[in-house]
Design an enzyme around this catalytic site. Structure first.
Site, PDB file in Angstrom:
ATOM      1  N   SER A 187      13.387 -76.176  -8.496  1.00 47.51           N
ATOM      2  CA  SER A 187      13.570 -75.396  -6.870  1.00 47.51           C
ATOM      3  C   SER A 187      13.899 -75.648  -5.966  1.00 47.51           C
ATOM      4  O   SER A 187      13.685 -76.474  -5.505  1.00 47.51           O
ATOM      5  CB  SER A 187      12.008 -74.736  -7.387  1.00 47.51           C
ATOM      6  OG  SER A 187      11.520 -73.882  -6.067  1.00 47.51           O
ATOM      7  N   ARG A 188      14.911 -74.606  -5.662  1.00 42.91           N
ATOM      8  CA  ARG A 188      15.613 -75.338  -4.849  1.00 42.91           C
ATOM      9  C   ARG A 188      14.690 -75.160  -3.052  1.00 42.91           C
ATOM     10  O   ARG A 188      14.967 -75.989  -2.065  1.00 42.91           O
ATOM     11  CB  ARG A 188      17.243 -74.222  -4.118  1.00 42.91           C
ATOM     12  CG  ARG A 188      18.450 -75.379  -5.222  1.00 42.91           C
ATOM     13  CD  ARG A 188      19.457 -75.189  -5.378  1.00 42.91           C
ATOM     14  NE  ARG A 188      19.845 -74.046  -5.747  1.00 42.91           N
ATOM     15  CZ  ARG A 188      20.295 -74.177  -7.160  1.00 42.91           C
ATOM     16  NH1 ARG A 188      20.196 -74.645  -7.661  1.00 42.91           N
ATOM     17  NH2 ARG A 188      20.473 -72.909  -7.475  1.00 42.91           N
ATOM     18  N   VAL A 189      13.725 -74.207  -2.792  1.00 44.36           N
ATOM     19  CA  VAL A 189      13.255 -73.976  -1.493  1.00 44.36           C
ATOM     20  C   VAL A 189      11.923 -73.880  -2.001  1.00 44.36           C
ATOM     21  O   VAL A 189      11.330 -74.821  -0.485  1.00 44.36           O
ATOM     22  CB  VAL A 189      14.284 -72.871  -1.077  1.00 44.36           C
ATOM     23  CG1 VAL A 189      15.177 -72.870  -0.430  1.00 44.36           C
ATOM     24  CG2 VAL A 189      13.810 -71.765  -1.877  1.00 44.36           C
TER      25      VAL A 189
END
Lengths: 132, 509
Positions: free
Chosen positions: B362-364
């Site tokens: 999950s990048r953010v």
């Protein structure tokens, strides 16, 4: 670019325009021979359609279909033509179609517009207003 | 209303009625078939405009060419004949939005298909809309709790994020999305589930499940079934997104699930090929990337000046034999802010959700985790990563050195504790307690096969005798020293009630 039916129509129009009216017959014969030679006689119908469209465009004509419950008189036809000239600046060629289902009034069809002033349409509108 | 009043009303209406001459642009159908119509005339039609084929059949103008218009027909093409007149409507395709659609099952045109009567909406939103501009946006900072331990801890999702769920068929992709919807109860999140090319029996099942769990009160289902024509499948996710955008503009939080975008891509390929647009890789048209990117860009977290609403997207992609490097999966992976990768091998081993923790990211979302969760998640991620490295050696058993054995031992228990049944999402404070237990070694003396029982008992204990601890975590959202001590105390007293713990002298399993 590939030659399409439109090109034939334009060529025919120009050929007819450049020559005298008396030679029209020979030009048409030549044109049909040309189509036969190019094996595209099957597309003649489309070429006629395109020719009509191009001719009207060049000559400032517009085909108008007037539908009415009863046949319209010549005077009325003239009046319609004048009205159309006012808005479109084109000379109207009127064909009259009798459609008793309209009950009354007129329905004009030209270019891709339909102007419906028939009694049938008004009644339909009334029906939708009352329904909502 | 008595009779006189009715008559009076009608009279008033008739008096008001203006007899207008209608002027309309018309075209005629040149060719029709396969859900596509070629139309001549209609000189000044807009791209994306609704066309009226009569008999209630609508279409959308897609290709505007020199002599013809290519349009997709939304509905049955059987009734349309060659030469039939087509009217332009001057409207862009739009769907009803607002409270009226919540709790309903609708088709992609916003027409109710659940037999509960017509949808009376007074607002309409265009199906195709430009995504919120950068000036209106804000970073993701509020969590969207899925209620699934493995996701909320290791791959957290924030409100306004786009997290892809990807995996083979039968790996629990839909189940994950449905659990997330169920967990939004009481969280103030409106949910929209867009089913694209799904079996209608499956949707009936989902609706029944959501209704039973009280989740239909805040959920809309947009259904384009497997038997619907491709144009309807193509507009379905955009319609669902438009319905969500309305609530986002009202300052509310929205969750939209697109299930699934691989079928959507196939439907769009069909429409494109029939419209004679040039095919590219795998016969998809050149704008297949733009198709998905413009859809997913519409998810956003708006800043306070623009109402502060959010639209979270959970697109789903079905892979073939675990191949995430195919065309559509790579496209969507690159668009989204992370992916949850589900594997059938794990699924059959009984690890459910069958999440591959190595390939999922999950990048953010980690910016959106509550402090308490951040505290336990850091250690969990590390332990799991180390376990993955060493798992291959697990079969050598006693030949391993002490620290390796301990790692494997811990990892097995973590994997076990991260398993979670379907329709059983947990509140975040319960997740925190369970994970705290796991990473701080409280499970080390619990036999692996007893972990499920241990967890059930633990939750019973914490929701019963030690409920104040859960309340403290829920309100303070972090693990202070005081709370930590209370958790430890509760855990110790709970473990005393158990009889299956491994004694210290016995060799650990």
């Amino acid at each position: 670019m590939k030659t399409n039916t439109k090109h034939y129509a334009i060529a025919l129009y120009q050929a007819l325009k450049e020559t005298k009216a008396s030679e029209n017959q020979t030009i048409l014969e030549n044109f049909v021979n040309l189509l036969a030679e190019k094996h595209i006689l099957s597309q003649a119908r489309q070429i006629i359609k395109d020719f009509k469209k191009y001719y009207n465009q060049q000559e400032g004509l517009i085909e108008v279909t007037v539908s009415s419950a009863e046949k319209i008189s010549t005077a009325e036809e003239k009046q319609i033509a004048e009205e159309i000239k006012k808005t479109t600046h084109l000379k109207a060629e009127i064909t009259n179609e009798v459609d008793p289902e309209l009950i009354g009034g007129l329905k004009l069809e030209f270019a891709d517009l339909v102007v419906d002033g028939s009694l049938k349409n008004s009644l339909n509108n009334l029906k939708t207003t009352l329904k909502s | 209303m008595d009779k006189n009043q009715i008559v009076e009303n009608l009279t008033a209406q008739i008096k008001k009625f203006e007899n207008k001459v209608s002027v309309q642009k018309v075209g005629s159908v040149f060719e029709v078939g396969d859900g596509i119509a070629k139309i001549s005339g209609l000189s000044d039609v807009m791209a994306g405009e609704i066309l009226d084929f009569g008999d209630g059949v609508m279409g959308v103008a897609l290709n505007l060419e020199e002599d013809f218009i290519g349009a997709m027909v939304l509905g049955e093409t059987q009734k349309i004949t060659e030469g039939a007149t087509v009217k332009s409507t001057g409207r862009i395709l739009e769907v009803p939005v607002g409270q009226a659609v919540v709790g309903r099952v609708v088709n992609p045109l916003g027409v109710a298909i659940d037999g509960k009567g017509d949808i009376k909406a007074d607002k309409f939103y265009p199906v195709e809309k430009i995504a919120p501009r950068v000036i209106t946006r804000k970073g993701v900072n509020t969590p969207l709790q899925t209620g699934i331990k493995a996701i909320d801890s290791m791959i957290p999702i924030g409100r306004g994020q786009r997290e892809l769920i990807i995996g083979d068929r039968q790996t629990g992709k839909t189940a994950l999305a449905i659990d997330t919807i169920i967990n939004q109860k009481g969280q103030g999140v409106t949910c929209i589930y867009v089913a694209i090319g799904q079996k209608e029996s499956k949707i009936a099942q989902i609706v029944a499940e959501l209704t039973q769990r009280g989740a239909m009160d805040y959920t809309t289902i947009v259904l384009a079934g497997a038997s619907d024509p491709a144009p309807l499948l193509y507009i379905a996710p955009f319609a669902g997104c438009a319905m969500g955008e309305y609530f986002m503009d009202q300052g509310q939080d929205v969750l939209v699930v697109y299930d699934d975008l691989s079928k959507h891509a196939v439907a769009y390929r069909e429409v494109s090929l029939l419209l004679r647009r040039p095919p590219g890789r795998e016969a998809y048209p050149g704008d297949i990337f733009y198709l998905h990117s413009r859809l997913l860009e519409r998810s956003a977290r708006l800043n306070e000046d623009y109402g502060g609403g959010s639209l979270t997207a959970l697109p789903i992609i079905e892979t073939q034999a675990g191949d995430i490097s195919a065309y559509i999966p790579t496209n969507v992976i690159s668009i989204t802010d992370g992916q949850i990768f589900l594997e059938s091998d794990l699924f059959y081993q009984g690890v459910r959700p069958a999440m591959n923790t190595g390939l999922s990211v999950s990048r953010v979302g980690s910016a959106a985790q509550i402090k308490a969760m951040k505290k336990v998640a850091g250690k969990l991620k590390l332990d799991m990563a180390q376990y993955r490295e060493l798992a291959a050696f697990a079969q050598f058993g006693s030949d391993l050195d002490e620290s390796t054995r301990k790692q494997i031992h811990r990892g097995m228990r973590l994997t076990e504790i991260l398993k979670q049944g379907q329709y059983a999402p947990l509140p975040v404070e319960q997740e925190v307690v369970i994970l705290y237990t796991a990473i701080n070694g409280y499970l080390d003396d619990v036999p692996v096969e007893k972990i499920k029982d241990f967890e059930t008992g633990l939750l019973e204990y914490f929701t019963g005798q030690a409920q104040e601890v859960l309340k403290l975590i829920a309100t303070q959202k972090e693990i202070t020293e005081e709370i930590e001590n209370k958790i430890k105390q509760a855990l110790d007293s709970y473990k005393q009630t158990l009889d299956y713990l491994i004694k210290a002298e016995e060799p650990a399993k």
